[in-house]
Design a protein around this motif. Structure first.
Motif, PDB file in Angstrom:
ATOM      1  N   ILE A 288       0.879  -1.166   0.000  1.00  0.00           N
ATOM      2  CA  ILE A 288       0.000   0.000   0.000  1.00  0.00           C
ATOM      3  C   ILE A 288       0.919   1.218   0.000  1.00  0.00           C
ATOM      4  O   ILE A 288       1.795   1.347   0.862  1.00  0.00           O
ATOM      5  N   GLN A 289       0.714   2.116  -0.966  1.00  0.00           N
ATOM      6  CA  GLN A 289       1.674   3.187  -1.173  1.00  0.00           C
ATOM      7  C   GLN A 289       1.041   4.564  -0.997  1.00  0.00           C
ATOM      8  O   GLN A 289       0.159   4.943  -1.757  1.00  0.00           O
ATOM      9  N   ASP A 290       1.473   5.277   0.038  1.00  0.00           N
ATOM     10  CA  ASP A 290       1.091   6.676   0.273  1.00  0.00           C
ATOM     11  C   ASP A 290      -0.414   6.890   0.103  1.00  0.00           C
ATOM     12  O   ASP A 290      -0.865   7.737  -0.664  1.00  0.00           O
ATOM     13  N   LEU A 291      -1.192   6.119   0.837  1.00  0.00           N
ATOM     14  CA  LEU A 291      -2.647   6.139   0.701  1.00  0.00           C
ATOM     15  C   LEU A 291      -3.251   7.269   1.529  1.00  0.00           C
ATOM     16  O   LEU A 291      -3.107   7.306   2.750  1.00  0.00           O
ATOM     17  N   CYS A 292      -3.918   8.182   0.843  1.00  0.00           N
ATOM     18  CA  CYS A 292      -4.651   9.262   1.499  1.00  0.00           C
ATOM     19  C   CYS A 292      -6.116   9.156   1.079  1.00  0.00           C
ATOM     20  O   CYS A 292      -6.424   9.187  -0.118  1.00  0.00           O
ATOM     21  N   LEU A 293      -6.994   9.011   2.040  1.00  0.00           N
ATOM     22  CA  LEU A 293      -8.412   8.815   1.741  1.00  0.00           C
ATOM     23  C   LEU A 293      -9.251   9.538   2.783  1.00  0.00           C
ATOM     24  O   LEU A 293      -9.048   9.361   3.986  1.00  0.00           O
ATOM     25  N   THR A 294     -10.182  10.357   2.312  1.00  0.00           N
ATOM     26  CA  THR A 294     -11.080  11.089   3.199  1.00  0.00           C
ATOM     27  C   THR A 294     -12.524  10.765   2.840  1.00  0.00           C
ATOM     28  O   THR A 294     -12.911  10.853   1.665  1.00  0.00           O
ATOM     29  N   VAL A 295     -13.307  10.365   3.845  1.00  0.00           N
ATOM     30  CA  VAL A 295     -14.738  10.133   3.667  1.00  0.00           C
ATOM     31  C   VAL A 295     -15.479  11.101   4.572  1.00  0.00           C
ATOM     32  O   VAL A 295     -15.442  10.958   5.796  1.00  0.00           O
ATOM     33  N   PRO A 296     -16.118  12.138   4.010  1.00  0.00           N
ATOM     34  CA  PRO A 296     -16.836  13.107   4.840  1.00  0.00           C
ATOM     35  C   PRO A 296     -17.998  12.468   5.595  1.00  0.00           C
ATOM     36  O   PRO A 296     -18.617  11.515   5.116  1.00  0.00           O
ATOM     37  N   SER A 297     -18.266  12.981   6.768  1.00  0.00           N
ATOM     38  CA  SER A 297     -19.393  12.486   7.561  1.00  0.00           C
ATOM     39  C   SER A 297     -20.693  12.678   6.791  1.00  0.00           C
ATOM     40  O   SER A 297     -20.891  13.680   6.100  1.00  0.00           O
ATOM     41  N   GLY A 298     -21.570  11.693   6.895  1.00  0.00           N
ATOM     42  CA  GLY A 298     -22.867  11.776   6.250  1.00  0.00           C
ATOM     43  C   GLY A 298     -22.889  11.318   4.806  1.00  0.00           C
ATOM     44  O   GLY A 298     -23.882  11.500   4.119  1.00  0.00           O
ATOM     45  N   THR A 299     -21.792  10.696   4.339  1.00  0.00           N
ATOM     46  CA  THR A 299     -21.722  10.264   2.947  1.00  0.00           C
ATOM     47  C   THR A 299     -21.466   8.761   2.848  1.00  0.00           C
ATOM     48  O   THR A 299     -21.115   8.109   3.828  1.00  0.00           O
ATOM     49  N   ILE A 300     -21.632   8.244   1.637  1.00  0.00           N
ATOM     50  CA  ILE A 300     -21.340   6.840   1.331  1.00  0.00           C
ATOM     51  C   ILE A 300     -20.218   6.812   0.311  1.00  0.00           C
ATOM     52  O   ILE A 300     -20.329   7.416  -0.767  1.00  0.00           O
ATOM     53  N   CYS A 301     -19.152   6.101   0.633  1.00  0.00           N
ATOM     54  CA  CYS A 301     -18.002   5.996  -0.257  1.00  0.00           C
ATOM     55  C   CYS A 301     -17.839   4.545  -0.696  1.00  0.00           C
ATOM     56  O   CYS A 301     -17.790   3.639   0.145  1.00  0.00           O
ATOM     57  N   GLY A 302     -17.763   4.320  -1.992  1.00  0.00           N
ATOM     58  CA  GLY A 302     -17.511   3.000  -2.530  1.00  0.00           C
ATOM     59  C   GLY A 302     -16.032   2.802  -2.794  1.00  0.00           C
ATOM     60  O   GLY A 302     -15.406   3.625  -3.462  1.00  0.00           O
ATOM     61  N   LEU A 303     -15.471   1.736  -2.244  1.00  0.00           N
ATOM     62  CA  LEU A 303     -14.062   1.408  -2.442  1.00  0.00           C
ATOM     63  C   LEU A 303     -13.983   0.278  -3.456  1.00  0.00           C
ATOM     64  O   LEU A 303     -14.467  -0.821  -3.200  1.00  0.00           O
ATOM     65  N   VAL A 304     -13.374   0.550  -4.611  1.00  0.00           N
ATOM     66  CA  VAL A 304     -13.358  -0.427  -5.687  1.00  0.00           C
ATOM     67  C   VAL A 304     -11.924  -0.723  -6.110  1.00  0.00           C
ATOM     68  O   VAL A 304     -11.004   0.045  -5.847  1.00  0.00           O
TER      69      VAL A 304
END
Length: 283
Positions: free
Chosen positions: A18-34
């Motif tokens: 896993i290389q330099d992973l930056c991920l933000t999921v704002p509150s109140g939302t649905i994020c799909g990870l594919v």
């Protein structure tokens, strides 16, 4: 507050990283990870739950660093469904509920039993005799019956028939009507994610290629169909990936803003975007 914040996460294994992973999921939302098999989706979920420690970087869920003692308390607010459900084989669904009642402070037995009925799960059948679909429905019922604020779902709809899957997606959508409720869901069923998600995050070989609003993605890209000569005439930065079509021409994922005025392109689905990006990366 962000529901999920991963900052510069790195984790190296013998043959994968896993290389330099930056991920933000704002509150109140649905994020799909594919991502394809082996892209790092399950590893990312393990890292964000502190089940696996990164070589570098940091992770926080619901505003709490996952490496701190406070995170134990925060886990009460997180419902997790992994790609396999693990409960003692001899327990029935009702007995699983009794165990969970002693595990979570805000466990709602009534809500749990409502889910059992809604999913048509047998209350007295041993877990070992459940089908895969039944096991996933039981895991979803458990995850949603202790009043979580964040759901983390790893292939949670796998093994469900289309009718039940649609019902579960509606359940997830209802969950996020509360403004402080959020979901991260990984799935190979991209049509489900396109229907459900506000954001799409795409992992490829351990790297996050993008995490964007779904509607923005669909506005940014289109599908060009034509001849190889027509495609060759487009700007190089307009073409993301391409394939030969069945009638002897070509199809390509293109950036709409880089196309000549007046050139019509088809709507791209999330699945189109992912597949053509992988093809482009293999060049």
């Amino acid at each position: 507050m962000n529901a999920i914040q991963l900052s510069h996460i790195c984790k190296t294994f013998d043959s994968f990283a896993i290389q330099d992973l930056c991920l933000t999921v704002p509150s109140g939302t649905i994020c799909g990870l594919v991502g394809e098999n082996g892209a790092g989706k399950s590893t990312t979920i393990r890292l964000m739950m502190n089940a696996l420690q990164p070589d570098s970087g940091s992770a926080s869920l619901l505003g709490v660093d996952v490496t701190t003692p406070e995170f134990r308390e925060t886990k009460e607010d997180i419902g997790v469904v992994l790609d396999e459900a693990y409960y003692p084989e001899t327990l029935t669904a009702l007995q699983v509920g009794k165990v969970m009642a002693g595990t979570y402070r805000r466990w709602s037995q009534k809500q749990y039993e409502d889910f059992l009925r809604r999913f048509q799960l047998p209350e007295k059948k041993p877990f070992k005799d459940f089908s895969r679909g039944m096991k996933m429905k039981l895991a979803i019922a458990v995850a949603m019956s202790h009043q979580p604020k964040l759901l983390i779902l790893d292939e949670a709809t796998s093994g469900l028939d289309p009718i039940v899957r649609d019902e579960v997606l509606e359940l997830f959508y209802e969950f996020t009507r509360e403004e402080d409720h959020s979901i991260l869901i990984s799935s190979h069923i991209l049509s489900d994610l396109e229907k459900l998600c506000d954001y799409i995050a795409f992992l490829h070989q351990g790297q996050l290629l993008f995490c964007d609003e779904k509607d923005q993605l669909l506005e940014t890209y289109g599908i060009f169909s034509g001849t190889a000569e027509q495609l060759e005439s487009l700007r190089k930065d307009a073409v993301i990936g391409q394939e030969s079509s069945s009638y002897g021409g070509v199809r390509a994922l293109v950036r709409r803003e880089s196309l000549p005025n007046g050139l019509d392109v088809e709507r791209a689905s999330v699945e189109d975007i992912i597949l053509f990006m992988v093809k482009g990366a293999k060049k």
